[in-house]
Scaffold this active site. Structure first.
Site, PDB file in Angstrom:
ATOM      1  N   PRO A 163      15.827 -18.054  10.582  1.00 33.02           N
ATOM      2  CA  PRO A 163      14.261 -17.018  10.497  1.00 33.02           C
ATOM      3  C   PRO A 163      13.936 -16.473  10.690  1.00 33.02           C
ATOM      4  CG  PRO A 163      14.024 -19.443  11.370  1.00 33.02           C
ATOM      5  CD  PRO A 163      15.657 -19.132  10.675  1.00 33.02           C
ATOM      6  N   ASP A 164      13.428 -15.263  10.682  1.00 31.41           N
ATOM      7  CA  ASP A 164      12.685 -13.989  11.584  1.00 31.41           C
ATOM      8  C   ASP A 164      11.122 -14.635  12.711  1.00 31.41           C
ATOM      9  OD1 ASP A 164      10.273 -14.465   9.687  1.00 31.41           O
ATOM     10  OD2 ASP A 164      11.633 -12.422   9.064  1.00 31.41           O
ATOM     11  N   ARG A 166       8.129 -12.759  11.987  1.00 30.32           N
ATOM     12  CA  ARG A 166       6.494 -12.770  11.888  1.00 30.32           C
ATOM     13  C   ARG A 166       6.384 -12.622  10.118  1.00 30.32           C
ATOM     14  NH1 ARG A 166       7.709 -10.267  16.262  1.00 30.32           N
ATOM     15  NH2 ARG A 166       6.320  -9.987  17.988  1.00 30.32           N
ATOM     16  N   ASN A 236      17.265 -10.019  19.427  1.00 28.17           N
ATOM     17  CA  ASN A 236      17.511 -11.058  18.676  1.00 28.17           C
ATOM     18  C   ASN A 236      18.088 -12.587  19.952  1.00 28.17           C
ATOM     19  OD1 ASN A 236      16.854 -10.163  16.217  1.00 28.17           O
ATOM     20  ND2 ASN A 236      19.203 -10.348  15.674  1.00 28.17           N
ATOM     21  N   ASP A 238      19.794 -15.622  19.293  1.00 29.07           N
ATOM     22  CA  ASP A 238      20.566 -16.383  18.846  1.00 29.07           C
ATOM     23  C   ASP A 238      21.738 -15.970  19.631  1.00 29.07           C
ATOM     24  OD1 ASP A 238      21.707 -13.954  17.156  1.00 29.07           O
ATOM     25  OD2 ASP A 238      20.445 -13.983  15.733  1.00 29.07           O
ATOM     26  N   HIS A 255      15.959  -9.208  24.928  1.00 23.11           N
ATOM     27  CA  HIS A 255      14.924 -10.769  25.029  1.00 23.11           C
ATOM     28  C   HIS A 255      15.587 -12.277  25.372  1.00 23.11           C
ATOM     29  CE1 HIS A 255      12.129  -8.425  21.528  1.00 23.11           C
ATOM     30  NE2 HIS A 255      12.354  -8.012  22.683  1.00 23.11           N
TER      31      HIS A 255
END
Length: 479
Positions: A163-164, A166, A236, A238, A255
């Site tokens: 999932p993102d 926002r 991302n 991940d 990030h």
């Protein structure tokens, strides 16, 4: 000039604390509703003609903010002269704020704050290039570019069931459903330092569960294989770019990621997956590194003074650091990795010849500022499911990122074969249509969408039942 006029000018020129991030969201929503033809927007003819709006924006760029406000907010020949509030409404309309909710319901003070942000955005907008306007132009640019900068976001991983943050089905909505009133606090550095249990209670929602990567990741790898990748800036966490084979010296994880974790007490670093069991259980992970001699002595003195009978537990706490472990993801209130600024300003700003933004809404600073930091003559292509209303790209390609890059690779031809299991099972065979100036939309057939959705749901169920991949083969890796 009256004192009231001077106050408005001063407020509109104040770039400090005169407005907060809520106005960013209001501005995005107001401009998006206009772009999408929302029912709460004004018709173009209701306030100003488009010719007049263009004239006002052109004057702003040519003469600057102060002269613009004096001419259109306070001048005798301004078209609305009853109150300054009605003049502000006109200026906002000219700058793209067409929402009736804003223009009719906001008071003067709120509109002044929104006006300052709208002017700042207009002045920072990049003017699209005249010679890059079509899908063919975009494909030609990719084929001929030598130093491509990629800015990627959550949209390149959502086809994997990740999932993102926002969207209506994103991480923040999930956290709200779990009872967290302020979802962003999970990733707030100050909150983490005060009470790390909040992060460990909810962070299982963002824990990476797959090592396979999407066709869009494979497309980035193709750009690298064709010796065209200058830098991939990813938002991302991940770490799938690494699994896809993007070289470390080509990748800036803006990030951070779950690849490693660091003790907040002694600074000891460990592979991130050592924390995964604790994260899944919602238990704060502690550092198992040996404690320093000074810390051991301090704890022994404290144990003696406390006269605690639990000697076995105390002995473990004395000998180990026991500091809180934090995954190396960038929290709110935490600086981005140094490589972000040094690479952008020290290398890419001078060498980039094409910027491609993929799967990002460009709403999180400072990463979103890359589109403004790079020289305006550098072509910019945007690939995402939804349009970006607060930036001016030369060409926008709207649709599932995997579908768009699959189409691009087919058009690029030899040397750009995009081999991937997800494409083999569910290749894009939909329509590509020009839906607006510089904008193309990629639409799948409904049957293909359902097949892809079923595959994602099946994969998610497998990973929930067997998160470590111990009951069979691994989730799978793409070619």
């Amino acid at each position: 000039m009256s004192s009231k006029e001077q106050t408005i000018l001063d407020d509109a020129s104040d770039g400090g604390e005169s407005f907060t991030s809520i106005f960013e969201d209001i501005l995005d929503a107001a401009q998006a509703s206009d772009a999408e033809g929302s029912e709460d927007g004004y018709e173009t003819s209701e306030i100003l003609s488009e010719e007049k709006c263009l004239e006002m924006r052109t004057y702003l760029r040519a003469h600057g903010e102060q002269k613009f406000l004096l001419k259109y907010l306070f001048s005798d020949d301004a078209s609305a002269t009853d109150t300054s509030e009605s003049n502000i409404r006109e200026v906002l309309y000219a700058l793209g704020i067409r929402s009736s909710v804003v223009l009719e319901s906001f008071d003067e003070a709120a509109m002044v704050q929104l006006l300052q942000l709208a002017i700042t955005r207009e002045l920072s907008r990049r003017i699209p290039l005249d010679n890059v306007t079509t899908l063919d132009d975009a494909i030609s640019l990719i084929k001929n570019a030598k130093n491509i900068v990629l800015l990627t976001g959550a949209g390149i991983s959502t086809s994997l069931g990740i999932p993102d943050f926002r969207s209506d089905s994103g991480i923040y909505k999930r956290l709200e459903a779990m009872g967290l009133s302020e979802p962003q606090e999970v990733f707030d550095l100050h909150v983490f330092r005060e009470d790390p249990s909040i992060f460990y209670t909810f962070s299982k929602e963002i824990l990476p569960t797959v090592t396979r990567f999407s066709p869009t990741h494979a497309f980035i790898k193709l750009i690298q294989d064709n010796d065209k990748l200058l830098t991939n800036y990813t938002q991302n966490i991940d770490n799938l770019e690494s699994h896809a084979g993007i070289l470390k010296d080509k990748l800036v994880q803006c990030h951070g990621s779950f690849a490693f974790a660091t003790c907040q007490n002694c600074g000891h670093k460990v592979p991130g997956d050592e924390l995964f069991a604790d994260i899944r259980m919602g238990v704060v992970s502690r550092c198992k590194q040996a404690a320093s001699a000074d810390l051991v002595q301090s704890r022994k003195r404290k144990r003696a003074s406390d006269d605690d009978d639990d000697e076995e537990q105390d002995a473990q706490e004395v000998d180990q650091c026991n500091g809180v472990m934090k995954p190396d993801i960038t929290f709110f209130g935490e600086a981005l990795p140094k490589t972000f600024e040094t690479r952008l300003l020290g290398q890419d700003i001078d060498n980039c010849d094409l910027l491609i933004c993929i799967g990002t809404s460009l709403k999180v600073a400072p990463v979103s500022e890359i589109i403004r930091v790079l020289p305006s003559h550098i072509p910019q292509i945007y690939i995402s499911r939804t349009p970006c209303t607060h930036a001016e790209f030369d060409v926008s390609l709207l649709g599932n990122c995997d579908d768009v890059v699959e189409y691009i690779c087919k058009e690029l031809g030899e040397g750009w074969e995009l081999t991937h299991e997800m494409i083999a099972e569910n290749a894009f065979n939909g329509e590509v249509a020009k839906t607006a100036d510089r904008t193309y939309t990629f639409t799948r057939t409904s049957g293909a969408d359902k097949t892809q959705e079923a595959d994602i749901m099946k994969q998610e169920e497998t990973e929930r039942n067997d998160p470590d991949g111990k009951n069979g083969t691994s989730p799978g890796e793409s070619n």
